[in-house]
Every structure is written in C-alpha cells, then in structure tokens.
Write a protein that holds these residues in place. Structure first.
Motif, PDB file in Angstrom:
ATOM      1  N   ALA A 247       0.932  -1.239   0.038  1.00 16.84           N
ATOM      2  CA  ALA A 247       0.020  -0.094   0.109  1.00 16.84           C
ATOM      3  C   ALA A 247       0.930   1.088  -0.028  1.00 16.84           C
ATOM      4  N   ILE A 260      -6.415  -1.999   0.937  1.00 17.35           N
ATOM      5  CA  ILE A 260      -6.516  -3.425   0.736  1.00 17.35           C
ATOM      6  C   ILE A 260      -7.338  -3.894   1.868  1.00 17.35           C
ATOM      7  N   CYS A 314      -8.081  -4.751  -3.575  1.00 24.33           N
ATOM      8  CA  CYS A 314      -7.313  -3.437  -3.688  1.00 24.33           C
ATOM      9  C   CYS A 314      -7.990  -2.365  -4.501  1.00 24.33           C
ATOM     10  N   THR A 335      -0.775  -5.267  -8.976  1.00 26.67           N
ATOM     11  CA  THR A 335      -0.963  -5.290  -7.330  1.00 26.67           C
ATOM     12  C   THR A 335      -1.686  -6.434  -6.971  1.00 26.67           C
ATOM     13  N   ALA A 339      -0.485  -9.318  -4.588  1.00 21.50           N
ATOM     14  CA  ALA A 339      -1.192  -9.511  -3.410  1.00 21.50           C
ATOM     15  C   ALA A 339      -1.456 -11.012  -3.153  1.00 21.50           C
TER      16      ALA A 339
END
Length: 615
Positions: A247, A260, A314, A335, A339
């Motif tokens: 983040a 998130i 996200c 992302t 993640a």
C-alpha cells in the motif's frame, strides 16, 4: 480550326460552343499544360500508398487530388458567361468525362433553396475508372471506392458555385450496386457528425508521426513505471514484508489514497491519510472496475484471487471527478497478482506455524515431551514456559456421519478460530480431538481482551455461529496455572466443566472455577466408586423413575432452597401435586425432605448420574 488560348477564351461564351471543341483544344483552353496519367499508373500509385500509409490516408490523398483538379476547373469555368447557375453546374459532368474519370454522368435531381441557389444535387455515375480497377485487381469492396470522383465533384461545385459543397458517394458498383451515385449538399447540411469532411483536410505525415511518437513515449513511460513498481513488489515478496508495504509503495508511485481489504471487507492495509466512507459491500467486482461515486469520488477496484476464490480487494481512491490513467490500470492489475502471492506466502507461513503449534499441543496433552524439550519448543514459538496458562475446549455439535467430513469441518473451524485470535493479536496453539477443539493460551495481561475472558469467548462463539450456522458450540474454560506443563491438567478441567452442562442445546460457556464439589467428583479415576456412590444415594429413585419426573422434581426442589413455593413456581406445578411427588421421593429414598446433609449428598449423586447418563 486552331484556337489560341488567350484569344479564344474570350470568344467562347456558351456551354454548347465549348463542348463541341476537340478534346485537345478544349484542354488547352483551360490549361497551360496538361499531363496525361494512365489509369493503370494511378491504380499502382494507390496500391503503393495503401501499403505505405494505409487505406484511410490513401483515400484522403485521392479525394484531395480530385478536389484540387475540380477547383481549378471550376475557377476557369466561372470566368465564362453562363445563362444560369444550372448551366454552369451541368458543365461539370462534361469536364469529368473529359478527364477520363468515367463514361457518363446523369443528373437525376436538383433542388434550390429559398434564394434560388442550388443546394442539392443527385447524379448517377457510370463506368468509373476507380470501380473498374478495384474489381479487376482486388474484387468487390466493402465501401465505395470513387474517391477521385468525389473529390473532383466537390472541388468543382464548391469553386463554380462560390460556396463550400461536399459530395458523398451513396452507391457504388464496387460494392454491388447497379451504378455509382453521388449526392452533393452544402457542408453545413451534412451535419456535425459527417466524417467525410475530414478527408479534405490536409494533414502532415510528420505531424502524425510526432503524435504517434509522443504516444509511444507515454506508453514507454507507463511501462517503465509499471516495471519499476513490479520490481519493487517482487522485492517486497522476497523480503516477506506485509501488505502495508505494498500500500505504501503504490501510494508513493501514484500519489493516490490506497487501501486493501479482505473478502469480508475488513481493511487489512492502507496508506496514511486514507479514509473510507463507502459501503464496500456494494462494490464487489470480479474484474478490475472503476466505480463512480457521489461527490466526484471514485474507486478503481481489483479483486485479489487466492485458491480460485476472491480473498480481498485493492482499491485506488479518486476525488474531484478525476479518473484512472492507463498506468494506474496497469499498476493495480500487478497489485492484484502481487497481493495474491503475498497471501499465498502468508497462508503457508501461518499454516506451517499452526501445524507446529498443533503438534506441540498434542505432544503436551499426550505428555510425550520431557521438560527440556518442552521448554526449548515453547521458547522457539515465543511462549514463556513459566508463564500463566489457561485452556478452553470447544465442543462442535453437527451432523457429520462420515469421518472425512468431520475432519474437514474440524480443519475449517480450527483455521477460523486461529484467524480470530490472530486478528486480535493473541498468540495461541490449538488442536482438535474428534469433535473437540482445544485451545491453549498464555495469559498475558498486556492484551486488553485477555482481561475480559467471558467477553472474548462470547465474541468467538458469536463469530463461529455466524460462520457455521449448522453447528452448535459449547465451551469449557479451565482455571489459570503457572507453567506450561500444567496444560494437560487444564484440559481435564475443561472436560469436567463441559460434563456439567445442564442441556444439549449448545451455546453454553462453562467455567471450571464456577464448579463446587463436582471438581473433585469428576477427578476420581476409579469410576466404580462413583457408580457405587450414585447407587447408594439415589439407586431406588432411578429404578422407579422411568420418565425422570421424580428426579427432575427433586433436583429443582434442592436448587430452589428446599422451598415448596419457589419450586412450585419454577416447575409451574400445583403445590398439592408437588407435595405428592416429594412424599413419594421421601418414601423411595428413606429420608426427610428437610434433611440438608442428606439432600446435599443426593444432589451430588444427581449431578454425577446426569453426566454419566449423558456421556
């Protein structure tokens, strides 16, 4: 007869006289010099241009070529004297044929405006050279192909009539029509959506290349930034850092607020200053999507997949009506993947730690470890061997008929309970035996939740009931002992507490510390002694009371302080009926119903008999 261009131009006064001249002389009247271009050469040029600059730009080149030819002819024809504007217009088809563009033109319709100026022309074209070459070399087309003809007609009519006119081909033999057809109207009458006008605007290839170069540079910058973000995300993965670092990285790269969340819409990571004033439950999506919210706000959201399920989201936050850039779409998609990998690593780490702790607890309960080994493992798992410990055992009641289903259900509940404590910063080690989940905890006073054990366990039960609605849970809670070696005894205390529950409805929390003499009774290892105790105290009553009516009456009577009135109200029974039952119990047991000492022993026997019957 030979015509001098300078002399004869002034002498020619009408259309008939002009058109009767031979082609070579007619051409010299309007042109100082004329270059003849074979149709095959024009077609070859067209093919070269299509290959070099594309179909659309080639169309523009031939339209403008025709336009300039038509404008030149129109300007020269305006210098002659004409009886009417219509006669001037009719000269255009003859010039069209003179240039070899087609074989014939028939004007089928002509309209005038309120000032008697021509504002609409519809004409049929026959045997266009562009159609001929299209069909000869390329076959039927998807769109009209008479670009030079349209450009010539537009240029001639605009120049001859003295106002901007635009010709569009509405039918074409190249696409299967019987003949070609053109419609001419003032440019403004075509409307603002008419795309054809753009072909008359000269554009520089260099300018277009500059635009393409600038676009490619932007794309290159996007890719460079995305690559840098990807590289840093890989470093986060390899360094085993948490989602908070992702983040922070995204915020530093994009300047946007980032957060998130997990699949239950709990925020697990966010950059500083990010506020969430949205109902995230209404913003679920299976793909990357931009949500426009009220007040000019928006969310670019992407799901985080793990084990083929959405495990979270996200989101980038936008304000002031701003919208995502292509770069931000690229970054948020990266992302999601990163993640997912982080969650995979986290899941493996958690599962490994939980398996180690599960095995550790199982070995403690089975007393398989000596003291030195127990202390070493405890310190490795960050537990204080000399700390204060307590245990709770959760009984799960469901309908699993097969062993594999029960094991699967136990694993799910165990994982859920571990996650419950992890989210609250409480370290545990847990295991299960059959339908029992056993959890050992170090009683650390620095954790706020540890100070309110009933509140914490109630919250856990509520959490489990919401997640597993088909199960019922009972919890037995031990006392607190100093030293991790006391865990086996603490586990036995939870079993004793569970054995004293008064119904099978589920949802009970039973504390060992709240028990009286039952603590001692249920720790007697020789069960025959308990059986003899029950038989001596209430054996005759149990044998005679087949439906447990007298037994329950006696238990309620003792629990209500041997008060007939209180017992009558508790059982919703008349006093006379209650007295009858009490007299019958007195006769069976051979005691007086106000003998406190005797009734105390009988009450203990009733509790033991109830537990043994339930087990």
């Amino acid at each position: 007869m030979t015509y001098n261009v300078n002399d004869q131009r002034a002498e020619v006064r009408d259309l008939e006289e002009v058109l009767k001249l031979p082609d070579d002389q007619l051409s010299r009247i309007f042109h100082n010099r004329t270059v003849s271009i074979p149709v095959s050469a024009l077609h070859a040029l067209r093919q070269e241009l299509v290959f070099s600059i594309g179909e659309d730009r080639t169309k523009g080149v031939f339209i403008r070529y025709g336009w300039h030819t038509g404008v030149t002819e129109g300007q020269k024809m305006r210098e002659l004297n004409w009886k009417s504007e219509e006669e001037l217009v009719m000269a255009g088809p003859m010039l069209h044929k003179m240039h070899g563009h087609l074989d014939d033109v028939i004007v089928e319709e002509m309209k005038y405006d309120d000032e008697d100026a021509i504002n609409y022309i519809r004409a049929a074209w026959y045997n266009s050279y562009e159609v001929e070459k299209q069909l000869e070399f390329s076959g039927p087309a998807d769109q009209p192909v008479c670009h030079t003809l349209c450009g010539f007609a537009s240029g001639y009519l605009s120049s001859a009539l003295g106002r901007p006119m635009l010709v569009k081909e509405t039918k074409c033999m190249a696409v299967g029509d019987d003949n070609c057809e053109m419609v001419c109207k003032p440019i403004e009458d075509w409307g603002t959506d008419e795309h054809e006008n753009t072909y008359y605007q000269s554009s520089s290839v260099i300018e277009e290349l500059d635009e393409v170069t600038a676009k490619l540079k932007r794309e290159r910058d996007y890719l460079t930034t995305a690559h840098d973000v990807h590289k840093q995300m890989m470093e986060i993965i390899l360094s085993k850092k948490e989602l908070e670092n992702i983040a922070e990285l995204l915020h530093n790269t994009t300047g946007l607020p980032i957060f998130i969340e997990d699949e239950n819409h709990n925020i697990t990571a966010k950059c500083n200053g990010t506020t969430i004033d949205f109902d995230l439950r209404e913003l679920d999506t299976k793909v990357t999507h931009f949500f426009e919210l009220s007040g000019g706000e928006g969310l670019l959201r992407t799901p985080i997949y793990f084990e083929n399920k959405i495990r979270g989201y996200c989101s980038f936050v936008y304000t002031g009506g701003s919208r995502p850039t292509p770069l931000e779409y690229m970054i948020i998609d990266q992302t999601s993947l990163t993640a997912s990998i982080v969650l995979l690593h986290e899941n493996i780490r958690i599962q490994t730690a939980q398996n180690i702790r599960r095995s550790f607890l199982a070995d403690i309960l089975d007393e398989k470890m000596d003291e030195d080994e127990l202390y070493k493992v405890a310190k490795y798992l960050d537990f204080n061997p000399e700390g204060d410990y307590w245990v709770f055992t959760m009984e799960k009641m469901g309908n699993e008929d097969e062993l594999n289903l029960e094991i699967e259900a136990n694993e799910k509940v165990l994982k859920h309970v571990n996650m419950f404590f992890k989210q609250r910063g409480i370290e545990t080690f847990a295991s299960y035996k059959f339908s029992q989940l056993i959890v050992a905890l170090e009683d650390r006073p620095d954790n706020i939740m540890m100070k309110d054990k009933p509140g914490m366990i109630n919250a856990l039960l509520k959490h489990c009931r919401e997640k597993y609605k088909n199960y019922k849970f009972n919890v037995g809670v031990s006392s607190v002992e100093n030293n991790i070696r006391s865990i086996p005894d603490l586990y036995k205390e939870t079993e004793i507490a569970l054995n004293t529950r008064t119904d099978d409805s589920g949802g009970n929390i039973l504390y060992y510390d709240d028990l009286g003499v039952e603590k001692l009774l249920f720790q007697i290892s020789d069960q025959s002694m308990l059986n003899r105790f029950v038989e001596s105290q209430i054996g005759d009553l149990l044998e005679a009371d087949k439906h447990d009516e007298l037994t329950e009456t006696l238990k309620c009577y003792i629990e209500n302080g041997m008060s007939i009135n209180a017992t009558s109200k508790a059982m919703s029974m008349s006093i006379s009926g209650l007295r009858y039952r009490l007299e019958k119990i007195s006769d069976l047991l051979g005691i007086e119903m106000d003998d406190t000492k005797a009734l105390f022993s009988i009450y203990m026997a009733l509790n033991v008999a109830r537990v043994k019957k339930k087990s």
